[in-house]
Design an enzyme around this catalytic site. Structure first.
Site, PDB file in Angstrom:
ATOM      1  N   ASP A  41       0.799  -1.083  -0.105  1.00  0.00           N
ATOM      2  CA  ASP A  41      -0.154  -0.135   0.146  1.00  0.00           C
ATOM      3  C   ASP A  41       0.693   1.416  -0.067  1.00  0.00           C
ATOM      4  O   ASP A  41       0.384   2.329   0.585  1.00  0.00           O
ATOM      5  CB  ASP A  41      -0.913   0.098   1.167  1.00  0.00           C
ATOM      6  N   ASP A  56      -7.628  -3.792  -4.889  1.00  0.00           N
ATOM      7  CA  ASP A  56      -7.213  -2.484  -4.365  1.00  0.00           C
ATOM      8  C   ASP A  56      -5.933  -1.884  -5.042  1.00  0.00           C
ATOM      9  O   ASP A  56      -5.776  -0.810  -5.246  1.00  0.00           O
ATOM     10  CB  ASP A  56      -6.907  -2.445  -2.859  1.00  0.00           C
ATOM     11  N   GLY A  84      -9.597 -17.260  -7.133  1.00  0.00           N
ATOM     12  CA  GLY A  84      -9.946 -16.193  -6.516  1.00  0.00           C
ATOM     13  C   GLY A  84     -10.910 -16.276  -5.284  1.00  0.00           C
ATOM     14  O   GLY A  84     -11.498 -16.936  -5.196  1.00  0.00           O
ATOM     15  N   THR A 141     -12.215 -13.994  -1.530  1.00  0.00           N
ATOM     16  CA  THR A 141     -12.260 -12.792  -0.984  1.00  0.00           C
ATOM     17  C   THR A 141     -11.554 -12.650   0.284  1.00  0.00           C
ATOM     18  O   THR A 141     -11.501 -13.668   1.064  1.00  0.00           O
ATOM     19  CB  THR A 141     -13.765 -12.460  -0.621  1.00  0.00           C
ATOM     20  N   ARG A 184     -16.482  -2.166  -2.122  1.00  0.00           N
ATOM     21  CA  ARG A 184     -15.498  -1.408  -2.403  1.00  0.00           C
ATOM     22  C   ARG A 184     -14.498  -1.937  -3.366  1.00  0.00           C
ATOM     23  O   ARG A 184     -13.686  -1.294  -3.898  1.00  0.00           O
ATOM     24  CB  ARG A 184     -14.957  -1.145  -0.923  1.00  0.00           C
ATOM     25  N   TRP A 219     -12.634   0.031  -6.282  1.00  0.00           N
ATOM     26  CA  TRP A 219     -11.380   0.157  -6.675  1.00  0.00           C
ATOM     27  C   TRP A 219     -11.128  -0.172  -7.994  1.00  0.00           C
ATOM     28  O   TRP A 219     -10.395   0.301  -8.853  1.00  0.00           O
ATOM     29  CB  TRP A 219     -10.547  -0.798  -5.698  1.00  0.00           C
ATOM     30  N   SER A 273     -14.478  -3.464   7.408  1.00  0.00           N
ATOM     31  CA  SER A 273     -14.587  -4.876   6.865  1.00  0.00           C
ATOM     32  C   SER A 273     -15.598  -5.582   8.004  1.00  0.00           C
ATOM     33  O   SER A 273     -15.502  -5.312   9.092  1.00  0.00           O
ATOM     34  CB  SER A 273     -13.233  -5.458   7.290  1.00  0.00           C
TER      35      SER A 273
END
Ligand code: GLY
Length: 391
Positions: free
Chosen positions: A104, A164, A222, A224, A236, A240, A352
């Site tokens: 990040d 993100d 994939g 989550t 969200r 993103w 979250s």
């Protein structure tokens, strides 16, 4: 389902209204400034008030970004001085490598230090942001061609990207621009291609995270982290994807990203509830009683307003109109009016929410969050001015 005709019946945010809303946000940032000298607001509020925290999470760049936006709107030196002091803290953090073993770097260093450099020519901001870009480069995997989000590098249980991270790529493009070294942009381009190849599903919803095989680099599955379930569309994450694809298209001019933008944005709009304030996951719709995520709405609005600059007229008008309608609905129902009820800017976000089928901790549910406040201000700024973006 929110059709185009149904959306057109909602009132768009007028420029005067947006100017008043931005003036209110700027006033609140000014009033909160003293409380966060030498510290930062935490990632999310508790009972709508942010506790004090330090520059150790992934979210501090958003507060500095709000202060920069307030400075841009007012030219008031108190905002500039406060933001430049915070920039020192970002340099200290990257030099001491305090909690920077994750991807990040863009969320942290773009709205704080890249903004400082773009707005004031701050050499401290430039140095800090370039060090952050170098730090991010160390998280690139040649096997799979992506940046690993979290955890020990190469660990099989964390050999994955997350949607993100599209928002961390502008830091790398900026680093190539200011250094002349193409390596940052090359890795960003590869990551964007990998991410968009895997995370967009055939129905135009998105995975939050995608695992790869460390031996072969092939996509595996994939899953989550913060969505309701692996196959759902975390609101969200989808947002993103909207802003990330808009920025990718603006930078790379590749039609593939315009196509991704249209697909993920249309999915987002079609799944909005009747009052246009997204639930935290698109498994939930009008009347579900689930918490909202106002931050997903304002991130999506910023992405639509960015993309509207680069689309043919008819499409551009549609997404700009959609953005103005969603932003009005969110501002009318979620904007903080006075410090009596909150020291944030935007209520009703969800960081979250723990469910039996996801992996996250429960936190920041129906609260303000740092990025919701920042992107709300950015969206308002985009509506009232010809804003030069930090991203
Ligand atoms: N990037 C982390 C989040 O959106 O919660």
């Amino acid at each position: 389902m929110m059709t185009k005709d149904a959306l057109a019946a909602y009132p768009p945010f007028g420029k005067d209204e947006a100017e008043r809303a931005l003036a209110n946000a700027v006033r609140l940032v000014g009033e909160n400034l003293d409380d966060f000298r030498g510290c930062f607001p935490a990632a999310n509020s508790e009972n709508n008030f942010y506790p004090k925290s330090y520059n150790t999470d992934w979210t501090e760049g958003f507060w500095t970004g709000e202060v920069w936006l307030a400075y841009e709107r007012t030219s008031d030196g108190k905002f500039k001085d406060a933001a430049l002091t915070q920039v020192e803290s970002f340099l200290d953090r990257i030099e001491k490598k305090i909690n920077v073993d994750h991807h990040d770097m863009g969320f942290l260093y773009t709205p704080s230090c890249v903004a400082a450099y773009k707005l004031t020519g701050s050499e401290t901001g430039k140095k800090a942001a370039l060090a952050a870009a170098d730090n991010l480069l160390t998280r690139f995997h040649e096997k799979g061609q992506f940046f690993q989000a979290w955890g020990d590098m190469g660990a099989k249980d964390n050999y994955r990207l997350i949607i993100d991270c599209l928002m961390n790529m502008p830091l790398l493009f900026w680093a190539s621009d200011v250094t002349g070294d193409p390596i940052y942009a090359e890795k960003a381009k590869s990551h964007i291609l990998t991410a968009t190849n895997y995370i967009v599903r055939p129905d135009d919803s998105t995975y939050h995270t995608y695992f790869f095989d460390p031996e072969t680099g092939k996509g595996v599955r994939g899953v989550t982290n913060q969505g309701n379930r692996d196959g759902s569309a975390w609101a969200r994450g989808q947002a993103w994807g909207i802003y990330g694809s808009a920025l990718a298209y603006e930078r790379l001019g590749d039609e593939r990203y315009a196509d991704i933008f249209v697909r993920v944005t249309d999915y987002f709009i079609e799944h909005l509830p009747d009052d246009l304030v997204p639930y935290w996951d698109f498994d939930f719709d009008t009347g579900s009683g689930e918490p909202r995520d106002s931050s997903a709405g304002v991130i999506a609005v910023c992405g639509m307003l960015e993309m509207a600059k680069n689309l043919p007229r008819e499409q551009s008008d549609y997404y700009e109109g959609a953005a103005k309608r969603i932003l009005k609905a969110i501002s009318d129902t979620c904007a903080v009016k006075s410090r009596d009820c909150s020291n944030g800017l935007l209520l009703h976000g969800t960081y979250s929410k723990k469910t039996p089928t996801n992996q996250c901790r429960n936190g920041g549910v129906d609260e303000c969050n740092a990025w919701g406040d920042y992107f709300y201000m950015e969206a308002l700024t985009r509506l009232v001015s010809d804003w030069e973006k930090y991203w």
